[in-house]
Design a protein around this motif. Structure first.
Motif, short mmCIF file in Angstrom:
data_model
loop_
_atom_site.label_atom_id
_atom_site.label_comp_id
_atom_site.label_asym_id
_atom_site.label_seq_id
_atom_site.Cartn_x
_atom_site.Cartn_y
_atom_site.Cartn_z
N PHE A 191 0.83 -1.21 0.00
CA PHE A 191 0.00 0.00 0.00
C PHE A 191 0.87 1.25 0.00
N ILE A 192 1.88 1.27 0.88
CA ILE A 192 2.76 2.44 0.96
C ILE A 192 3.56 2.60 -0.33
N SER A 193 4.04 1.49 -0.87
CA SER A 193 4.81 1.55 -2.12
C SER A 193 3.95 2.06 -3.27
N LEU A 194 2.71 1.58 -3.33
CA LEU A 194 1.82 1.99 -4.42
C LEU A 194 1.56 3.50 -4.38
N PHE A 195 1.23 4.01 -3.20
CA PHE A 195 0.94 5.44 -3.11
C PHE A 195 2.22 6.29 -3.16
N GLY A 196 3.34 5.69 -2.75
CA GLY A 196 4.60 6.40 -2.93
C GLY A 196 4.93 6.57 -4.40
N PHE A 197 4.76 5.51 -5.17
CA PHE A 197 5.00 5.59 -6.61
C PHE A 197 4.00 6.54 -7.27
N SER A 198 2.72 6.45 -6.85
CA SER A 198 1.70 7.32 -7.43
C SER A 198 2.01 8.79 -7.17
N THR A 199 2.44 9.10 -5.94
CA THR A 199 2.78 10.49 -5.61
C THR A 199 3.95 10.99 -6.45
N GLY A 200 5.01 10.16 -6.51
CA GLY A 200 6.20 10.57 -7.27
C GLY A 200 5.92 10.72 -8.76
N TRP A 201 5.18 9.78 -9.32
CA TRP A 201 4.94 9.81 -10.76
C TRP A 201 4.05 10.98 -11.16
N THR A 202 2.97 11.23 -10.40
CA THR A 202 2.06 12.33 -10.75
C THR A 202 2.74 13.69 -10.58
#
Length: 719
Positions: free
Chosen positions: A276-287
């Motif tokens: 969960f943390i990895s998914l939203f970490g990637f989402s935050t960085g990519w967006t």
């Protein structure tokens, strides 16, 4: 939860922490009966249900609900309609234009009982046809002696304006071409045209082909559904033993999954959190990266919803998603940092629950008995409800068809009727001052009221008994798992036959407490049902204020029911352990939970998550296995694959059945975790790890909390 003296003042709003009791070593054996008044009330209501059931079974006949009834509420084939077993509708097209609701509310046009269904298509034309052509008329109307014209007869709906060549289906006359459409797969519009089946309304205006097709198609839908139902039953009969094997395999897989939960529970929880943390970490960085790449451009895109059009900037959209993802990520990280130890406690308790279930394997059988008891209760309620629904028609049938209640000239002997009915309604029915018509009206109202109140009472008792059975299962399991937790040396100190001992204590001492908790839930469920009824009545009404308040009340009572079920379950755990009455146990459970509210939320949500994943795994295994088998994709079992009308039928049944099985098995697991958790909270407050007050929790939990057990004050060796 700290046991330091400095912390006690902060906890006073939720009661003082529990103190050490040297006599408490698990579920108390020396206890007394609790909530006796509620137990007596429960038994009185049971007696009342038996009386209602006796009345329903003695004077009801469900077969009468299947028989058709004409517009005068007379049963076709009986009494005044003897020799006329079939029902004919005056305007079948008008009935069909009501849609599927016609099968619920009935047809608003006249209907009569006939000796045989029509053998030809006929439309009455007022200009050319005479009264002799009016074959199907109301019983109280004689077309030959009437002074009305044919046109007025049709307008007043005294006789049928048209009829189709028909065949009897469930004692109803159904047009033959509809059955041909169903059995031979022909087109409805073509069959209507070929059969020259025309129809007119009561004023003689012909229905066009589109109206006829629309009005009659609903019957075709019903007949098609009947055909599908017969094929589904055929498939179930053919593959029943294969479905049973599939359910047994699902049960074995669920058992294996519960046993291995002690090793994979921690991995599942931590892997999900990190994912969960990895998914939203990637989402935050990519967006945010996309925003910085596009912030100096004016790229945009259009969105259209019906007549609403929107133009959005791509950079701003990526920025918005980045901010939202970042906030969610920050919240998740903070939760992980501050609640890490509590998550570890939750995982450890889940593992301990798996050990408890593995130690007492017979606990997995416990849900089977409450499940079947609930089925019996619901089946009994449904049976009584059906018999009650037929009591009014049965009495009408008796009085309308028995010559014992008539004079030779055919009129009714109301003195005999009063004598026959006085056993139901007492002295009120013997009121000789009532005229015949007044008495019949009075009798009908009394009977309808009695049946209505009996149905409501029967429904309430169904809710009460179902919740009582649920409570019995929960308290029985709670007593067994409490015996496990409070055994200092496991499994050596676990008492023999913990499940039977717990069940005996439930029946011997706590039937009143079980009935009390079940009664509270049943009352709330009845209120919710009443609100659903009111909400249904308000549909289509222009009263938004009333609708708003009803919706709010429905939401509030839904939340109240969830809360009460949660509180009841924890109250049953403390009753099973300490033997106190329902109200005291509910209060103690609530205070104990509020003193440890953060731990409660974490353990509840972590447990819910693991149980959801576990149920999905079991159901997915059963669904996939049944799909590959019934689709013939397992080569070495291909010879056992049956030939079915719909292969999806056994697959759906296995999937639904596996979900029920998984829910039963994991309800045991959930009860184990909840019981061990409350016992764990009590253990923390009662004991301190000393030789006099040792902890009963597992070494894993003591290690997480930094607690130790010492054998004696001089020996600080960890126990």
């Amino acid at each position: 939860m700290s046991n330091k003296v400095g912390d006690i003042d902060e906890e006073k709003p939720y009661g003082k922490p529990l103190t050490y009791d040297k006599n408490f070593k698990g579920p108390i054996k020396d206890r007394s009966c609790t909530d006796i008044i509620c137990c007596l009330l429960f038994l009185i209501f049971i007696v009342g249900l038996v009386v209602v059931a006796f009345f329903a079974f003695k004077y009801g006949d469900p077969r009468l609900l299947v028989y058709p009834v004409n517009s005068n509420n007379e049963i076709c084939g009986y009494g005044n309609q003897l020799g006329k077993p079939y029902l004919l509708f005056f305007d079948l097209v008008a009935c069909g234009r009501m849609g599927m609701g016609v099968f619920v509310t009935g047809c608003p046009t006249p209907q009569i009982c006939v000796a045989a269904c029509p053998t030809e298509n006929k439309v009455i034309v007022s200009l050319t046809d005479t009264v002799n052509d009016l074959k199907y008329c109301k019983d109280d109307f004689d077309a030959a002696s009437s002074s009305k014209t044919v046109e007025n007869i049709l307008k007043d709906e005294d006789c049928a304006a048209y009829w189709f060549k028909s065949q009897p289906l469930i004692n109803r006359c159904v047009p033959s071409f509809l059955i041909d459409v169903l059995e031979k797969g022909k087109n409805l519009a073509t069959e209507i045209s070929n059969s020259n089946a025309n129809a007119t309304d009561a004023n003689g205006n012909p229905y066009n082909s589109a109206v006829m097709e629309g009005g009659l198609s609903v019957y075709g839908t019903f007949l098609k559904a009947k055909e599908y139902g017969e094929k589904i039953i055929e498939d179930v009969v053919t593959a029943w033993w294969m479905i049973l094997i599939g359910l047994i395999l699902a049960m074995i897989f669920a058992l294996i999954w519960i046993i291995i939960m002690r090793w994979i529970a921690g991995f599942m929880v931590w892997f999900t959190i990190l994912a969960f943390i990895s998914l939203f970490g990637f989402s935050t960085g990519w967006t945010l990266y996309q925003y910085y790449q596009l912030k100096d451009t004016d790229q945009s895109f259009h969105i259209q919803f019906s007549v609403i059009q929107m133009t959005m900037s791509k950079p701003k959209l990526f920025l918005a998603f980045g901010i939202i993802s970042g906030i969610i990520l920050l919240i998740a990280v903070l939760i992980l940092l501050f609640l890490c130890s509590r998550i570890r406690i939750a995982v450890s308790l889940i593992k301990e629950g798996s050990r408890a279930v593995g130690t007492m394997m017979f606990t997995l059988i416990c849900p089977i008995f409450p499940f079947f008891l609930q089925i019996v209760v619901i089946g009994f309620w449904l049976t009584v409800a059906v018999f009650l629904a037929s009591t009014g028609r049965n009495q009408s049938f008796e009085f309308n068809n028995s010559s014992n209640y008539k004079y030779p000239n055919g009129t009714y002997d109301y003195d005999k009727i009063k004598g026959a009915t006085s056993q139901f309604f007492g002295q009120a029915c013997d009121n000789t001052s009532l005229s015949a018509s007044e008495f019949c009206s009075f009798l009908k109202n009394q009977e309808e009221n009695f049946v209505l109140y009996s149905q409501i009472f029967n429904l309430f008792m169904m809710f009460w008994l179902v919740n009582f059975v649920v409570a019995l299962g929960q308290m029985t399991l709670a007593g067994a798992f409490a015996s496990y937790y409070w055994a200092f040396e496991k499994p050596k100190d676990i008492p023999a036959f913990p499940i039977l001992s717990s069940l005996w204590r439930c029946f011997r001492y706590h039937l009143g407490s079980l009935a009390f908790g079940a009664l509270i839930i049943a009352i709330v469920q009845m209120i919710r049902l009443l609100l659903e009824y009111v909400d249904a009545k308000l549909k289509g009404k222009e009263n938004p204020v009333a609708k708003f308040f009803v919706k709010c009340l429905k939401c509030c009572f839904w939340c109240l029911e969830k809360f009460l079920k949660f509180l009841n379950k924890n109250a049953y755990i403390l009753i099973a352990a300490h033997g106190k009455n329902f109200c005291t146990s509910a209060k103690n459970a609530f205070m104990l939970i509020m003193r440890n509210i953060v731990r409660v939320v974490v353990i509840d949500k972590v447990t819910d998550f693991l149980l959801l994943i576990s149920k999905l795994v079991v159901v997915a295994f059963a669904a996939a296995s049944s799909y590959f088998f019934f689709d013939g994709r397992i080569e070495f079992l291909a010879s056992f694959t049956p030939s079915l009308n719909f292969y999806v039928v056994p697959i759906v049944l296995v999937t639904l059945g596996s979900y029920v099985i998984a829910s039963c098995f994991f309800s045991v697991y959930e009860m184990a975790v909840d019981t061990l958790f409350l016992c764990f909270l009590e253990d923390l407050e009662r004991n301190d790890g000393s030789a006099e007050k040792p902890y009963f929790m597992s070494k894993d939990l003591r290690k997480i909390l930094g607690k130790k057990n010492v054998i004696s004050p001089s020996d600080k060796k960890e126990f």
